[in-house]
Design an enzyme around this catalytic site. Structure first.
Site: not given
Ligand code: C5P
Length: 184
Positions: A14-16
């Protein structure tokens, strides 16, 4: 609601993102009188009031829900969409086997939601706003992104560690359009 592909609920890429910026913009648009659909990735903050909220977990789902929300007068693309997805997601937890080598992940490119919506020939929202998070040459990169993605405005943030923006509550931005730059 969105279609859910079965995905490993424990291990994922994921992208945070805190989601604070997108949720705040949705709430502000609502306060300004807009009828708002917020398509949100997984976040730990409550849904803003008075806004239709659709929760999604993948870039594919996000694109589909954004398309489903058209036509719209404005599209604001605040999401920190991951550039890649796992090519063959597991449908349950990927187990670790003693002695086995670490799994090799094959990645595929995610759709660029902002570019897709900006380049629509039918139902393109009259105002399309993108974001750029940069650590250097913030305005130049904003101009380049405006041209490449085909949007009308780029809101460029300086996310270098010294600026302390990521996850914070205050921000300083440069709004880049074909006409010039305004710093807020
Ligand atoms: O290319 P980059 O991620 O720097 O561009 C940021 C802008 O593009 C943001 O507005 C973001 O919401 C959008 N974006 C997107 N889909 C992607 C990657 C970025 O809509 N796959």
């Amino acid at each position: 609601g969105p279609t859910r592909e079965p995905i490993d609920p424990v291990r994922y890429l994921s992208n945070h993102s805190s989601g604070k910026q997108g949720h705040a913009i949705a709430a502000a648009a609502r306060s300004a009188g807009a009828d708002v659909t917020l398509v949100s990735g997984p976040v730990a903050i409550p849904d803003p009031e008075g806004v239709r909220v659709v929760h999604v977990e993948t870039a594919q789902q996000m694109l589909k829900e954004v398309q489903a929300a058209l036509p719209a007068d404005v599209f604001i693309s605040t999401a920190a969409v991951a550039d890649w997805a796992v090519a063959a997601p597991a449908s349950s937890k990927t187990k670790k086997t003693r002695g086995a080598p670490p799994p090799v992940l094959k990645l595929v490119e995610n759709p660029d939601i902002l570019a897709t919506i900006s380049k629509l020939s039918f139902n393109r929202p009259p105002l399309v706003v993108g974001f750029a998070a940069e650590t250097d040459d913030v305005i130049d990169h904003g101009r380049e992104k405006l041209a490449r993605k085909g949007c009308d405005l780029i809101v460029a943030n300086d996310v270098s560690p010294a600026a302390g923006v990521m996850g914070g509550d205050a921000n300083q931005v440069h709004i880049v359009s074909a006409d010039g730059v305004e710093s807020w």
